[in-house]
Design a protein around this motif. Structure first.
Motif, PDB file in Angstrom:
ATOM      1  N   ARG A   1      -3.317  11.626  -2.176  1.00 36.35           N
ATOM      2  CA  ARG A   1      -3.741  10.713  -2.609  1.00 36.35           C
ATOM      3  C   ARG A   1      -4.711   9.427  -1.743  1.00 36.35           C
ATOM      4  NH1 ARG A   1       2.126   7.776  -4.258  1.00 36.35           N
ATOM      5  NH2 ARG A   1       2.764   9.420  -5.659  1.00 36.35           N
ATOM      6  N   GLN A   2      -5.998   9.179  -2.338  1.00 35.94           N
ATOM      7  CA  GLN A   2      -6.863   8.315  -1.616  1.00 35.94           C
ATOM      8  C   GLN A   2      -6.917   7.113  -2.400  1.00 35.94           C
ATOM      9  OE1 GLN A   2     -10.206  10.753  -1.287  1.00 35.94           O
ATOM     10  NE2 GLN A   2      -9.332  11.804   0.537  1.00 35.94           N
ATOM     11  N   VAL A   3      -7.278   5.959  -1.715  1.00 37.32           N
ATOM     12  CA  VAL A   3      -7.828   4.921  -2.000  1.00 37.32           C
ATOM     13  C   VAL A   3      -9.180   4.363  -1.353  1.00 37.32           C
ATOM     14  CG1 VAL A   3      -7.421   2.283  -2.299  1.00 37.32           C
ATOM     15  CG2 VAL A   3      -5.483   3.753  -2.465  1.00 37.32           C
ATOM     16  N   ALA A  53      -1.618   0.390  -0.497  1.00 37.43           N
ATOM     17  CA  ALA A  53      -1.877   1.742  -0.691  1.00 37.43           C
ATOM     18  C   ALA A  53      -0.987   2.386   0.683  1.00 37.43           C
ATOM     19  CB  ALA A  53      -3.318   1.893   0.119  1.00 37.43           C
ATOM     20  N   ARG A  54      -0.718   1.530   1.485  1.00 37.98           N
ATOM     21  CA  ARG A  54       0.206   2.111   2.663  1.00 37.98           C
ATOM     22  C   ARG A  54       1.554   2.429   2.110  1.00 37.98           C
ATOM     23  NH1 ARG A  54       1.055  -1.059   8.234  1.00 37.98           N
ATOM     24  NH2 ARG A  54      -0.352   0.296   9.068  1.00 37.98           N
ATOM     25  N   VAL A  56       2.500   3.462  -0.745  1.00 39.21           N
ATOM     26  CA  VAL A  56       2.549   4.677  -1.618  1.00 39.21           C
ATOM     27  C   VAL A  56       2.138   5.914  -0.685  1.00 39.21           C
ATOM     28  CG1 VAL A  56       2.248   3.482  -3.950  1.00 39.21           C
ATOM     29  CG2 VAL A  56       0.212   4.346  -2.482  1.00 39.21           C
ATOM     30  N   ALA A  58      -0.999   6.450   0.624  1.00 38.91           N
ATOM     31  CA  ALA A  58      -2.440   6.860   0.301  1.00 38.91           C
ATOM     32  C   ALA A  58      -3.193   6.601   1.183  1.00 38.91           C
ATOM     33  CB  ALA A  58      -2.830   6.081  -0.998  1.00 38.91           C
ATOM     34  N   ALA A  59      -4.085   7.515   1.720  1.00 43.84           N
ATOM     35  CA  ALA A  59      -5.206   7.438   2.514  1.00 43.84           C
ATOM     36  C   ALA A  59      -6.467   6.465   2.231  1.00 43.84           C
ATOM     37  CB  ALA A  59      -5.771   8.648   2.662  1.00 43.84           C
ATOM     38  N   VAL A  60      -6.616   5.334   2.815  1.00 42.91           N
ATOM     39  CA  VAL A  60      -7.605   4.395   2.714  1.00 42.91           C
ATOM     40  C   VAL A  60      -8.985   4.840   3.267  1.00 42.91           C
ATOM     41  CG1 VAL A  60      -8.445   2.002   2.774  1.00 42.91           C
ATOM     42  CG2 VAL A  60      -6.020   2.589   2.535  1.00 42.91           C
TER      43      VAL A  60
END
Length: 84
Positions: A1-3, A53-54, A56, A58-60
């Motif tokens: 996952r990425q944001v 994001a953190r 779930v 996910a990488a930001v």
């Protein structure tokens, strides 16, 4: 996952610091305010995005140019002879 967030690395680090420490954010710069006229978020409003994001896992990834490059480009356009 990425944001993917529309932040330059400097604004990203400021928003991340605000999100991690929970300290109140610094007042927005004029450039930050002008950037929100046509939509967008102020730097401190990204703190909630970074926290989500953190949560779930996910990488930001910040995906914007540095503010100096943007100001330079705007200056070139505004001072072009056709614009004067």
């Amino acid at each position: 996952r990425q944001v993917l967030v529309e932040l330059c690395p400097a604004r990203y680090s400021q928003a991340l610091m605000s999100a991690v420490t929970g300290l109140p954010p610094q007042p927005p710069s004029r450039l930050d305010i002008l950037g929100t006229i046509h939509g967008g978020l102020l730097g401190h409003e990204f703190a909630a995005v970074l926290k989500a994001a953190r949560d779930v896992g996910a990488a930001v990834v910040p995906v914007d140019r540095p503010q100096a490059a943007i100001r330079s480009r705007i200056g070139q356009i505004l001072w072009h002879p056709r614009m004067l």
